[in-house]
Write a protein that holds these residues in place. Structure first.
Motif, PDB file in Angstrom:
ATOM      1  N   LEU A 208       1.090  -1.245 -10.113  1.00 26.08           N
ATOM      2  CA  LEU A 208       2.498  -0.850 -10.017  1.00 26.08           C
ATOM      3  C   LEU A 208       2.639   0.671 -10.017  1.00 26.08           C
ATOM      4  O   LEU A 208       3.378   1.252  -9.215  1.00 26.08           O
ATOM      5  CB  LEU A 208       3.309  -1.445 -11.180  1.00 26.08           C
ATOM      6  CG  LEU A 208       3.423  -2.981 -11.226  1.00 26.08           C
ATOM      7  CD1 LEU A 208       4.167  -3.417 -12.480  1.00 26.08           C
ATOM      8  CD2 LEU A 208       4.103  -3.527  -9.977  1.00 26.08           C
ATOM      9  N   THR A 209       1.918   1.306 -10.917  1.00 28.35           N
ATOM     10  CA  THR A 209       1.983   2.768 -11.026  1.00 28.35           C
ATOM     11  C   THR A 209       1.499   3.447  -9.749  1.00 28.35           C
ATOM     12  O   THR A 209       2.124   4.393  -9.255  1.00 28.35           O
ATOM     13  CB  THR A 209       1.111   3.241 -12.213  1.00 28.35           C
ATOM     14  OG1 THR A 209       1.530   2.541 -13.386  1.00 28.35           O
ATOM     15  CG2 THR A 209       1.250   4.731 -12.444  1.00 28.35           C
ATOM     16  N   THR A 210       0.372   2.953  -9.223  1.00 29.85           N
ATOM     17  CA  THR A 210      -0.167   3.556  -8.006  1.00 29.85           C
ATOM     18  C   THR A 210       0.767   3.337  -6.826  1.00 29.85           C
ATOM     19  O   THR A 210       0.967   4.224  -5.997  1.00 29.85           O
ATOM     20  CB  THR A 210      -1.559   2.966  -7.691  1.00 29.85           C
ATOM     21  OG1 THR A 210      -2.342   2.988  -8.887  1.00 29.85           O
ATOM     22  CG2 THR A 210      -2.264   3.767  -6.622  1.00 29.85           C
ATOM     23  N   ALA A 211       1.363   2.143  -6.768  1.00 30.80           N
ATOM     24  CA  ALA A 211       2.295   1.858  -5.669  1.00 30.80           C
ATOM     25  C   ALA A 211       3.510   2.778  -5.731  1.00 30.80           C
ATOM     26  O   ALA A 211       3.982   3.268  -4.704  1.00 30.80           O
ATOM     27  CB  ALA A 211       2.729   0.393  -5.710  1.00 30.80           C
ATOM     28  N   ILE A 212       4.009   3.028  -6.939  1.00 29.71           N
ATOM     29  CA  ILE A 212       5.145   3.946  -7.087  1.00 29.71           C
ATOM     30  C   ILE A 212       4.758   5.324  -6.556  1.00 29.71           C
ATOM     31  O   ILE A 212       5.515   5.975  -5.839  1.00 29.71           O
ATOM     32  CB  ILE A 212       5.589   4.046  -8.565  1.00 29.71           C
ATOM     33  CG1 ILE A 212       6.215   2.726  -9.021  1.00 29.71           C
ATOM     34  CG2 ILE A 212       6.574   5.212  -8.754  1.00 29.71           C
ATOM     35  CD1 ILE A 212       6.456   2.634 -10.524  1.00 29.71           C
ATOM     36  N   ARG A 213       3.531   5.742  -6.886  1.00 36.83           N
ATOM     37  CA  ARG A 213       3.074   7.053  -6.440  1.00 36.83           C
ATOM     38  C   ARG A 213       3.038   7.157  -4.914  1.00 36.83           C
ATOM     39  O   ARG A 213       3.213   8.220  -4.346  1.00 36.83           O
ATOM     40  CB  ARG A 213       1.688   7.341  -7.034  1.00 36.83           C
ATOM     41  CG  ARG A 213       1.283   8.783  -6.965  1.00 36.83           C
ATOM     42  CD  ARG A 213       0.270   9.113  -8.031  1.00 36.83           C
ATOM     43  NE  ARG A 213      -0.796   8.116  -8.016  1.00 36.83           N
ATOM     44  CZ  ARG A 213      -1.378   7.618  -9.102  1.00 36.83           C
ATOM     45  NH1 ARG A 213      -1.043   8.040 -10.274  1.00 36.83           N
ATOM     46  NH2 ARG A 213      -2.323   6.718  -8.993  1.00 36.83           N
ATOM     47  N   HIS A 214       2.824   6.004  -4.259  1.00 35.03           N
ATOM     48  CA  HIS A 214       2.775   6.010  -2.792  1.00 35.03           C
ATOM     49  C   HIS A 214       4.102   5.630  -2.159  1.00 35.03           C
ATOM     50  O   HIS A 214       4.166   5.358  -0.965  1.00 35.03           O
ATOM     51  CB  HIS A 214       1.668   5.072  -2.306  1.00 35.03           C
ATOM     52  CG  HIS A 214       0.291   5.586  -2.608  1.00 35.03           C
ATOM     53  ND1 HIS A 214      -0.419   6.395  -1.751  1.00 35.03           N
ATOM     54  CD2 HIS A 214      -0.500   5.437  -3.703  1.00 35.03           C
ATOM     55  CE1 HIS A 214      -1.578   6.707  -2.287  1.00 35.03           C
ATOM     56  NE2 HIS A 214      -1.662   6.139  -3.474  1.00 35.03           N
ATOM     57  N   ARG A 233       0.882   0.080   1.509  1.00 37.45           N
ATOM     58  CA  ARG A 233       0.313  -1.005   2.323  1.00 37.45           C
ATOM     59  C   ARG A 233      -1.145  -0.727   2.679  1.00 37.45           C
ATOM     60  O   ARG A 233      -1.975  -1.625   2.745  1.00 37.45           O
ATOM     61  CB  ARG A 233       1.135  -1.164   3.597  1.00 37.45           C
ATOM     62  CG  ARG A 233       0.748  -2.390   4.379  1.00 37.45           C
ATOM     63  CD  ARG A 233       1.646  -2.621   5.562  1.00 37.45           C
ATOM     64  NE  ARG A 233       1.438  -3.966   6.081  1.00 37.45           N
ATOM     65  CZ  ARG A 233       2.112  -4.482   7.085  1.00 37.45           C
ATOM     66  NH1 ARG A 233       3.041  -3.789   7.671  1.00 37.45           N
ATOM     67  NH2 ARG A 233       1.850  -5.707   7.491  1.00 37.45           N
ATOM     68  N   GLN A 234      -1.435   0.550   2.931  1.00 35.43           N
ATOM     69  CA  GLN A 234      -2.798   0.922   3.317  1.00 35.43           C
ATOM     70  C   GLN A 234      -3.782   0.754   2.167  1.00 35.43           C
ATOM     71  O   GLN A 234      -4.992   0.787   2.376  1.00 35.43           O
ATOM     72  CB  GLN A 234      -2.818   2.385   3.797  1.00 35.43           C
ATOM     73  CG  GLN A 234      -2.032   2.589   5.084  1.00 35.43           C
ATOM     74  CD  GLN A 234      -1.369   3.955   5.144  1.00 35.43           C
ATOM     75  OE1 GLN A 234      -0.728   4.394   4.198  1.00 35.43           O
ATOM     76  NE2 GLN A 234      -1.522   4.647   6.263  1.00 35.43           N
ATOM     77  N   LYS A 235      -3.260   0.604   0.958  1.00 36.96           N
ATOM     78  CA  LYS A 235      -4.133   0.488  -0.217  1.00 36.96           C
ATOM     79  C   LYS A 235      -4.320  -0.966  -0.649  1.00 36.96           C
ATOM     80  O   LYS A 235      -4.997  -1.231  -1.637  1.00 36.96           O
ATOM     81  CB  LYS A 235      -3.525   1.261  -1.403  1.00 36.96           C
ATOM     82  CG  LYS A 235      -3.164   2.689  -1.077  1.00 36.96           C
ATOM     83  CD  LYS A 235      -4.390   3.557  -1.074  1.00 36.96           C
ATOM     84  CE  LYS A 235      -4.027   4.999  -0.705  1.00 36.96           C
ATOM     85  NZ  LYS A 235      -5.214   5.829  -0.485  1.00 36.96           N
ATOM     86  N   LEU A 236      -3.679  -1.898   0.064  1.00 37.20           N
ATOM     87  CA  LEU A 236      -3.764  -3.296  -0.352  1.00 37.20           C
ATOM     88  C   LEU A 236      -5.175  -3.835  -0.126  1.00 37.20           C
ATOM     89  O   LEU A 236      -5.772  -3.601   0.916  1.00 37.20           O
ATOM     90  CB  LEU A 236      -2.741  -4.144   0.423  1.00 37.20           C
ATOM     91  CG  LEU A 236      -1.262  -3.778   0.237  1.00 37.20           C
ATOM     92  CD1 LEU A 236      -0.383  -4.633   1.140  1.00 37.20           C
ATOM     93  CD2 LEU A 236      -0.850  -3.941  -1.227  1.00 37.20           C
ATOM     94  N   TYR A 237      -5.672  -4.573  -1.122  1.00 39.57           N
ATOM     95  CA  TYR A 237      -7.002  -5.167  -1.001  1.00 39.57           C
ATOM     96  C   TYR A 237      -6.952  -6.551  -0.356  1.00 39.57           C
ATOM     97  O   TYR A 237      -7.847  -6.915   0.389  1.00 39.57           O
ATOM     98  CB  TYR A 237      -7.659  -5.286  -2.379  1.00 39.57           C
ATOM     99  CG  TYR A 237      -8.253  -4.004  -2.872  1.00 39.57           C
ATOM    100  CD1 TYR A 237      -9.532  -3.612  -2.459  1.00 39.57           C
ATOM    101  CD2 TYR A 237      -7.554  -3.187  -3.754  1.00 39.57           C
ATOM    102  CE1 TYR A 237     -10.088  -2.432  -2.915  1.00 39.57           C
ATOM    103  CE2 TYR A 237      -8.113  -2.003  -4.212  1.00 39.57           C
ATOM    104  CZ  TYR A 237      -9.381  -1.622  -3.788  1.00 39.57           C
ATOM    105  OH  TYR A 237      -9.931  -0.459  -4.234  1.00 39.57           O
ATOM    106  N   VAL A 238      -5.920  -7.325  -0.688  1.00 45.43           N
ATOM    107  CA  VAL A 238      -5.931  -8.715  -0.220  1.00 45.43           C
ATOM    108  C   VAL A 238      -4.651  -9.165   0.492  1.00 45.43           C
ATOM    109  O   VAL A 238      -4.714  -9.995   1.402  1.00 45.43           O
ATOM    110  CB  VAL A 238      -6.216  -9.699  -1.391  1.00 45.43           C
ATOM    111  CG1 VAL A 238      -7.659  -9.554  -1.857  1.00 45.43           C
ATOM    112  CG2 VAL A 238      -5.250  -9.515  -2.555  1.00 45.43           C
TER     113      VAL A 238
END
Length: 271
Positions: A208-214, A233-238
């Motif tokens: 959640l924190t990383t997504a907020i940052r992006h 979206r570019q950071k999604l693993y699955v």
DNA sequence: ATGGGCACCTGGCTGC
DNA sequence: TGCAGCCAGGTGCCCA
């Protein structure tokens, strides 16, 4: 759309534009949302000062002098800050026009969003009072997760999406947090050990924190207050990566149905 | 108390 | 080209 990171991004984006402003006019163009916008809302809101903006779970709360406005973005809603005279588009539902010459414009194709007034304590409102604690606040940890899942036979992924247990985690971030914790989404919630709960609580907060940052995740409709998409979206693993190789081990990502929602996981990294 | 399923919507894509 | 069918970021409510 919008899970916690997208709502938080919206909240931070609108805050500098709305805090301290007067509501010049609330113009409702299409009241048909999840619940019809109350006919007397414009009259009630007009002339009030906006004292601040906050978030509870996936709800946005505007604090006015005589109560709160509660907004939900549903699946496809977005809230943008625009000059008042900006031409309207399809699915624009309302404008909260401010004395600055700018407006908060709500657009929602699927109409699952909502706008309502709260009089009195927001925490006591029926839609808010049963909500679980915030995952980014102190108190959300492995012990909490372990305690609340002891009698839960449902899959851990569905438990993560249950707002009475954890708020803010929707379909994207549930899959992503479980991948990062190495836990299969189909595991019964009650089968998780204390250690696994600790790991999962950490990855929920982390994702959640990383997504907020992006700036959140944009799949289709979501844009921030400035009209920009989120880049997580570019950071999604699955999520939405069925059939593609796992970014950790190369095994093909699988997709399955859980509670009428798609779930994604790596059969090798998650057990 | 818990859990499953449906409902509320529009739009975009796929496949016949 | 048209159309049916399916899918999509949420969540409240009814029923078992």
């Amino acid at each position: 759309m919008p899970e916690l990171p997208e709502v938080e991004t919206t909240c931070r984006g609108i805050a500098p534009h709305v805090s301290g402003r007067l509501v010049a006019r609330l113009a409702v163009h299409n009241p048909r949302l999840r619940w019809p916008v109350a006919a007397d809302l414009p009259e009630w809101a007009q002339g009030q000062r906006i004292l601040g903006v906050g978030r509870r779970a996936k709800y946005l709360l505007l604090t006015l002098e005589r109560g709160h406005l509660m907004l939900h973005l549903g699946m496809s809603g977005s809230l943008r800050v625009l000059p008042v005279n900006t031409a309207r588009e399809t699915h624009d539902h309302f404008d909260l026009e401010m004395d600055s010459g700018w407006t908060l414009r709500f657009n929602d194709p699927r109409r699952f969003g909502s706008l309502a007034r709260i009089e009195g304590d927001p925490a006591a409102h029926p839609l808010l009072r049963e909500l679980a604690p915030e995952p980014l606040e102190p108190g959300f940890d492995g012990h909490y997760l372990h305690r609340i899942t002891r009698r839960r036979r449902v899959a851990i992924k569905q438990a993560l999406m249950n707002s009475r247990l954890v708020v803010g985690v929707g379909n994207i971030y549930a899959s992503e947090a479980l991948f990062r914790a190495g836990i299969r989404p189909g595991r019964a919630a009650r089968s998780l050990t204390v250690q696994e709960c600790a790991r999962l609580a950490r990855t929920v907060r982390q994702v959640l924190t990383t997504a907020i940052r992006h700036g959140g995740t944009t799949l289709r409709d979501y844009v921030s207050a400035e009209g920009k998409p989120g880049y997580f979206r570019q950071k999604l693993y699955v999520y939405e990566r069925a059939g593609q190789p796992c970014r950790r081990c190369g095994t093909l990502i699988r997709q399955r149905r859980q509670g009428q929602r798609s779930t994604y996981y790596c059969p090798n990294c998650q057990s």
